[in-house]
Motif scaffolding. Sequence first.
Motif, mmCIF file in Angstrom:
data_model
loop_
_atom_site.group_PDB
_atom_site.id
_atom_site.type_symbol
_atom_site.label_atom_id
_atom_site.label_comp_id
_atom_site.label_asym_id
_atom_site.label_seq_id
_atom_site.Cartn_x
_atom_site.Cartn_y
_atom_site.Cartn_z
ATOM 1 N N ASP A 118 44.587 32.536 75.726
ATOM 2 C CA ASP A 118 44.174 32.191 74.368
ATOM 3 C C ASP A 118 44.713 33.203 73.368
ATOM 4 N N ALA A 119 44.198 33.137 72.136
ATOM 5 C CA ALA A 119 44.611 34.018 71.036
ATOM 6 C C ALA A 119 46.115 33.934 70.763
ATOM 7 N N GLY A 120 46.704 32.804 71.110
ATOM 8 C CA GLY A 120 48.112 32.579 70.807
ATOM 9 C C GLY A 120 49.073 32.756 71.959
ATOM 10 N N SER A 173 33.269 41.423 68.929
ATOM 11 C CA SER A 173 33.214 40.792 67.616
ATOM 12 C C SER A 173 33.326 41.807 66.496
ATOM 13 N N GLU A 174 32.768 43.007 66.689
ATOM 14 C CA GLU A 174 32.826 44.038 65.658
ATOM 15 C C GLU A 174 34.260 44.497 65.425
ATOM 16 N N LEU A 175 34.981 44.738 66.503
ATOM 17 C CA LEU A 175 36.365 45.194 66.356
ATOM 18 C C LEU A 175 37.235 44.109 65.735
ATOM 19 N N VAL A 176 37.104 42.878 66.204
ATOM 20 C CA VAL A 176 37.934 41.793 65.675
ATOM 21 C C VAL A 176 37.644 41.567 64.197
ATOM 22 N N LEU A 218 38.949 35.343 66.460
ATOM 23 C CA LEU A 218 40.269 35.679 66.998
ATOM 24 C C LEU A 218 41.375 34.816 66.401
ATOM 25 N N ASN A 219 41.164 33.513 66.339
ATOM 26 C CA ASN A 219 42.222 32.647 65.811
ATOM 27 C C ASN A 219 42.566 32.965 64.357
ATOM 28 N N PRO A 220 41.580 33.127 63.467
ATOM 29 C CA PRO A 220 41.922 33.530 62.097
ATOM 30 C C PRO A 220 42.638 34.871 62.030
ATOM 31 N N LEU A 221 42.288 35.789 62.934
ATOM 32 C CA LEU A 221 42.963 37.088 62.958
ATOM 33 C C LEU A 221 44.438 36.922 63.301
ATOM 34 N N ILE A 222 44.739 36.158 64.339
ATOM 35 C CA ILE A 222 46.131 35.951 64.735
ATOM 36 C C ILE A 222 46.910 35.270 63.604
ATOM 37 N N LEU A 223 46.306 34.286 62.968
ATOM 38 C CA LEU A 223 46.974 33.609 61.853
ATOM 39 C C LEU A 223 47.241 34.564 60.695
#
Length: 258
Positions: free
Chosen positions: A140-142, A29-32, A84-89
């Motif tokens: 996941d994650a896209g 979670s920290e890295l993401v 993760l999902n907001p990061l990919i978006l």
Amino acid sequence: MTEPVLYTVEAGVAMLVLNRPDVLNALNSELVSALGEAVKRAATDPAVRAVVLTGAGRGFSAGADLKRPHSGGNTAAELLRTLLNPLILSLRALPKPLITVVNGVAAGAGMSLALAGDVVLAAQSATFVPAFTKIGLVPDAGSTYFLPRYAGEMRARAIAILGEKIDAAEAQRLGLVWKVHADDELASASAALARHLAEMPTRAYALTKAALNASLDHDLATQLDREATLQAEAVQTHDVREALAAFVEKRTARFLGR
């Protein structure tokens, strides 16, 4: 404490480096969270014209940090939906060209992260490991979004279901990678490409990315109209005026990304 993501800017290029090399840059979670903040920073920094994302040490990312498991499906789903999902978006919507540089293993969600780039480069020794199903998980994650669009429906199903390791040359053949470079040439090749992109009319890249993102949900007529709308915006930019003036004056254009 060591920063989970390193962020530097030089010559218009933001370098984002996943920085947990002792665990092959496994995603916690920290890295993401840190990567999400770095992407926001790069998106809004006028000094940044192009972005490079890579991993420190021997790998790009080994995927989710399985040494810190999450209990229950709801917790796993919450992690995806909130981090993760907001990061990919945000990576796909980044209004600047994004080069993902796969310098080693890209596994699980780390593979999804690599595929989120606009241009994916890989070292000859790099590997892509869609290993979700081998440990009873769903890609996941896209991954289930990117794979059918890059590799085609039949290949995507085989890649996702079999979960077999894919070397760099095969990844390029499947359409997951743009170019493969010798290990000792990857850093210089990716830096040269990033510098080139940073010197180009980067506002056009942002509009082009918007067009490509929209195309996946549009029929032809709708997409043609979307192109016309974006082109109307593009022709008003400084860079188009500069390109035309440079052509007439027989000189090299100087683009500002606006």
